[in-house]
Motif scaffolding. Structure first.
Motif, PDB file in Angstrom:
ATOM      1  N   THR A  66       0.826  -1.211   0.000  1.00 24.30           N
ATOM      2  CA  THR A  66       0.000   0.000   0.000  1.00 24.30           C
ATOM      3  C   THR A  66       0.854   1.253   0.000  1.00 24.30           C
ATOM      4  O   THR A  66       0.590   2.208  -0.732  1.00 24.30           O
ATOM      5  CB  THR A  66      -0.935   0.011   1.227  1.00 24.30           C
ATOM      6  N   ASP A  67       1.903   1.261   0.818  1.00 28.70           N
ATOM      7  CA  ASP A  67       2.761   2.440   0.909  1.00 28.70           C
ATOM      8  C   ASP A  67       3.524   2.666  -0.390  1.00 28.70           C
ATOM      9  O   ASP A  67       3.729   3.815  -0.797  1.00 28.70           O
ATOM     10  CB  ASP A  67       3.734   2.291   2.072  1.00 28.70           C
ATOM     11  N   ALA A  68       3.936   1.575  -1.044  1.00 30.20           N
ATOM     12  CA  ALA A  68       4.644   1.717  -2.319  1.00 30.20           C
ATOM     13  C   ALA A  68       3.747   2.356  -3.364  1.00 30.20           C
ATOM     14  O   ALA A  68       4.180   3.214  -4.145  1.00 30.20           O
ATOM     15  CB  ALA A  68       5.135   0.351  -2.789  1.00 30.20           C
ATOM     16  N   ILE A  69       2.479   1.955  -3.384  1.00 26.21           N
ATOM     17  CA  ILE A  69       1.516   2.521  -4.338  1.00 26.21           C
ATOM     18  C   ILE A  69       1.245   3.988  -4.018  1.00 26.21           C
ATOM     19  O   ILE A  69       1.206   4.842  -4.906  1.00 26.21           O
ATOM     20  CB  ILE A  69       0.211   1.702  -4.322  1.00 26.21           C
ATOM     21  N   ARG A  70       1.063   4.285  -2.718  1.00 29.30           N
ATOM     22  CA  ARG A  70       0.816   5.677  -2.322  1.00 29.30           C
ATOM     23  C   ARG A  70       1.986   6.577  -2.694  1.00 29.30           C
ATOM     24  O   ARG A  70       1.809   7.686  -3.210  1.00 29.30           O
ATOM     25  CB  ARG A  70       0.573   5.742  -0.813  1.00 29.30           C
ATOM     26  N   LYS A  74       2.121   9.735  -5.322  1.00 29.93           N
ATOM     27  CA  LYS A  74       2.615  11.062  -4.940  1.00 29.93           C
ATOM     28  C   LYS A  74       3.608  11.574  -5.963  1.00 29.93           C
ATOM     29  O   LYS A  74       3.579  12.745  -6.367  1.00 29.93           O
ATOM     30  CB  LYS A  74       3.261  10.996  -3.556  1.00 29.93           C
ATOM     31  N   LEU A  75       4.503  10.694  -6.423  1.00 30.71           N
ATOM     32  CA  LEU A  75       5.485  11.075  -7.436  1.00 30.71           C
ATOM     33  C   LEU A  75       4.823  11.422  -8.761  1.00 30.71           C
ATOM     34  O   LEU A  75       5.357  12.203  -9.546  1.00 30.71           O
ATOM     35  CB  LEU A  75       6.500   9.942  -7.631  1.00 30.71           C
ATOM     36  N   ALA A  76       3.646  10.835  -9.008  1.00 34.13           N
ATOM     37  CA  ALA A  76       2.899  11.110 -10.237  1.00 34.13           C
ATOM     38  C   ALA A  76       2.014  12.352 -10.097  1.00 34.13           C
ATOM     39  O   ALA A  76       1.264  12.689 -11.017  1.00 34.13           O
ATOM     40  CB  ALA A  76       2.049   9.900 -10.617  1.00 34.13           C
TER      41      ALA A  76
END
Length: 213
Positions: A66-70, A74-76
């Motif tokens: 979940t944190d990797a996706i979040r 954010k970077l996008a």
């Protein structure tokens, strides 16, 4: 006057296909959402069972993915926050009987509930993350799983969906109690980049080489 008439005629005679293509191009460069809620995946063992017991490895995998996706969102440029039943708006909705406590605990189990909660929270869009096949092989120090993202508007309209397979292998020199977490993190980082880039594509910018000479 003659120039105006020529331009008017060109517009009137433009084919519908051309208009549709123009609309598609405009949509592709739309700004990323700024108020999106992410519903974490319901990995088996990550949620408390009837006795309140949680599988720590499964819960860690859920959090890492979940944190990797979040982070990738954010970077996008996507303004995203992760769902939790402890959010004040969710607790208030449960207290006021707007949603059931069991539904607040596992909203991703039913897309209608996820939509209702996203609406109560005041989000503009929501993402349902699904990881149906998480597996870790101690012998090979390998974590494998599929990550699927379903992006929806607050009215339930589907805006995009993607699924990618993830594989991560822990380094041989890492401590045994950290091997699974390391494998998951490596897999999650790659699959998050792939899925988020697919569901939130960056607008294409024309270069000089793209222009007709």
């Amino acid at each position: 006057m003659k120039l105006f008439a020529t331009l008017l005629a060109a517009v009137c005679l433009s084919p519908v296909a051309s208009f549709a293509q123009d609309a598609k191009e405009v949509a592709s460069v739309a700004a990323p959402p700024s108020n999106l809620i992410v519903f974490p995946p319901m990995i088996e063992g990550a949620m408390p069972d009837s006795k309140g017991v949680v599988n720590k490895a499964a819960k860690n995998a859920q959090d890492v993915i979940t944190d990797a996706i979040r982070l990738r969102m954010k970077l996008a440029g996507v303004g995203a926050f992760v769902y939790s039943k402890r959010l004040p708006t969710v607790q208030r909705a449960v207290n006021e009987n707007l949603i059931k406590a069991e539904n607040a605990a596992n909203p991703a189990d039913d897309e209608r509930i996820a939509q209702r909660i996203a609406e109560l929270i005041g989000a503009d869009e929501y993402i349902i993350v699904d990881v149906p096949d998480y597996k870790y092989d101690e012998a090979t120090k390998t974590a494998t799983f599929t990550v699927s993202l379903i992006r929806k508007a607050i009215d339930g309209t589907q805006l995009g969906t993607v699924a990618e397979k993830a594989v991560g292998v822990a380094p041989a020199d890492i401590a045994p109690n950290r091997q699974e977490g390391s494998a998951v993190a490596r897999a999650a980082e790659t699959v998050a980049e792939q899925t988020v880039a697919s569901i939130f594509p960056m607008p294409k910018i024309a270069t000089k080489g793209d222009k007709k000479k």
